[in-house]
Design a protein around this motif. Sequence first.
Motif, PDB file in Angstrom:
ATOM      1  N   ILE A  88      10.228   7.498   2.836  1.00 37.28           N
ATOM      2  CA  ILE A  88      10.489   5.652   3.113  1.00 37.28           C
ATOM      3  C   ILE A  88      12.062   5.536   2.158  1.00 37.28           C
ATOM      4  N   SER A  89      12.670   7.006   2.129  1.00 35.07           N
ATOM      5  CA  SER A  89      14.122   6.356   1.607  1.00 35.07           C
ATOM      6  C   SER A  89      14.963   5.684   2.199  1.00 35.07           C
ATOM      7  N   GLY A  90      14.808   5.703   3.657  1.00 33.69           N
ATOM      8  CA  GLY A  90      15.638   4.969   4.505  1.00 33.69           C
ATOM      9  C   GLY A  90      14.879   3.577   4.829  1.00 33.69           C
ATOM     10  N   GLY A  91      14.108   3.224   4.149  1.00 38.94           N
ATOM     11  CA  GLY A  91      13.098   2.246   4.319  1.00 38.94           C
ATOM     12  C   GLY A  91      11.816   2.574   5.138  1.00 38.94           C
ATOM     13  N   ILE A  92      10.744   1.381   5.122  1.00 38.33           N
ATOM     14  CA  ILE A  92       9.532   1.773   5.776  1.00 38.33           C
ATOM     15  C   ILE A  92       9.620   0.985   7.266  1.00 38.33           C
ATOM     16  N   ASN A  93       9.326   2.096   8.314  1.00 34.17           N
ATOM     17  CA  ASN A  93       9.586   1.875   9.437  1.00 34.17           C
ATOM     18  C   ASN A  93       8.155   1.618  10.154  1.00 34.17           C
ATOM     19  N   VAL A 124       2.953   5.975  -2.938  1.00 34.44           N
ATOM     20  CA  VAL A 124       4.338   6.626  -3.132  1.00 34.44           C
ATOM     21  C   VAL A 124       4.302   6.731  -4.586  1.00 34.44           C
ATOM     22  N   LYS A 125       4.060   5.816  -5.297  1.00 34.41           N
ATOM     23  CA  LYS A 125       3.878   5.762  -6.894  1.00 34.41           C
ATOM     24  C   LYS A 125       3.054   6.651  -7.322  1.00 34.41           C
ATOM     25  N   LYS A 126       1.782   6.837  -6.803  1.00 39.26           N
ATOM     26  CA  LYS A 126       0.739   7.590  -7.276  1.00 39.26           C
ATOM     27  C   LYS A 126       0.834   8.789  -6.781  1.00 39.26           C
ATOM     28  N   GLY A 127       1.991   9.397  -6.048  1.00 40.43           N
ATOM     29  CA  GLY A 127       2.156  10.836  -5.347  1.00 40.43           C
ATOM     30  C   GLY A 127       1.537  11.055  -4.279  1.00 40.43           C
ATOM     31  N   LEU A 128       0.919  10.204  -3.645  1.00 38.31           N
ATOM     32  CA  LEU A 128       0.102  10.537  -2.584  1.00 38.31           C
ATOM     33  C   LEU A 128       0.925  10.315  -1.155  1.00 38.31           C
ATOM     34  N   PHE A 129       2.243  10.019  -1.146  1.00 34.68           N
ATOM     35  CA  PHE A 129       2.897   9.885   0.102  1.00 34.68           C
ATOM     36  C   PHE A 129       4.261  10.105  -0.423  1.00 34.68           C
ATOM     37  N   PRO A 130       5.060  11.034   0.171  1.00 32.78           N
ATOM     38  CA  PRO A 130       6.364  11.431  -0.254  1.00 32.78           C
ATOM     39  C   PRO A 130       7.540  10.364  -0.322  1.00 32.78           C
ATOM     40  N   SER A 131       8.016  10.105  -1.439  1.00 28.25           N
ATOM     41  CA  SER A 131       9.196   9.085  -1.653  1.00 28.25           C
ATOM     42  C   SER A 131      10.143   9.461  -0.468  1.00 28.25           C
ATOM     43  N   SER A 132      10.494  10.590  -0.164  1.00 28.57           N
ATOM     44  CA  SER A 132      11.479  10.778   0.973  1.00 28.57           C
ATOM     45  C   SER A 132      11.037  10.245   2.265  1.00 28.57           C
ATOM     46  N   ILE A 148       0.981  -1.350  -0.132  1.00 30.49           N
ATOM     47  CA  ILE A 148       0.148   0.145  -0.154  1.00 30.49           C
ATOM     48  C   ILE A 148       0.829   1.187  -0.147  1.00 30.49           C
ATOM     49  N   ILE A 149       1.665   1.298   0.740  1.00 32.26           N
ATOM     50  CA  ILE A 149       2.768   2.554   1.011  1.00 32.26           C
ATOM     51  C   ILE A 149       3.472   3.026  -0.320  1.00 32.26           C
ATOM     52  N   ARG A 150       4.001   1.673  -1.073  1.00 33.85           N
ATOM     53  CA  ARG A 150       4.767   1.762  -2.350  1.00 33.85           C
ATOM     54  C   ARG A 150       3.809   2.403  -3.259  1.00 33.85           C
ATOM     55  N   GLY A 151       2.430   1.780  -3.399  1.00 37.94           N
ATOM     56  CA  GLY A 151       1.627   2.211  -4.407  1.00 37.94           C
ATOM     57  C   GLY A 151       1.079   3.848  -4.136  1.00 37.94           C
TER      58      GLY A 151
END
Length: 181
Positions: free
Chosen positions: A127-132, A117-125, A112-115
């Motif tokens: 999760i740049s260090g991983g999903i915590n 980010v891909k759609k621009g609904l969540f900033p990729s920055s 869900i989180i990656r989706g």
Amino acid sequence: MKRFCIRRNETIKLKPLGSSLICLPYGGEAECAEARCKYSVRATMSAPLFSPVGPEFPDYTTELKEAPANKVTKAKGPSKICDICSKPVYRQDAYLFDTGTILASDEYIDFIIRGWVKKGLFPSSAISGGINSQIRALTREDVRRQAGGTPWLVCKSCLSMFSVKEKDLEKAKNRADQFWK
């Protein structure tokens, strides 16, 4: 505007409602009560509340010329849409799970989180260090709120995201069979 709903496996009409479109199945008599569709009453009413991050409602419609009509699709019977991947699922490949089972999966939450980010609904920055665990917890709460307590239809392909015991898998299969009836 006429479209084909792959969730209902029928032709529908989309009519303007403010700045949005709303689905009119069953020959255009009443609005669609589907809770998880882009053109549902729920999506149309909640869009202004959540924008720009939104809840993301999938679009289950396609152009009429792309409507499934091949012999394999007809032989499998009517399809519904997997609540995980939004692809058609047929009765023999369907499982019905509760929200708790779905949200217990870190793999699903990461999907869900990656989706988002891909759609621009969540900033990729973020999760740049991983999903915590904090991001997962916030995502779980958001998905739980959007789910509304209804069961989740899961296709065979998405099943691998969830750790389910054999007896629970059999129950989920039986629930899906009952849902189809």
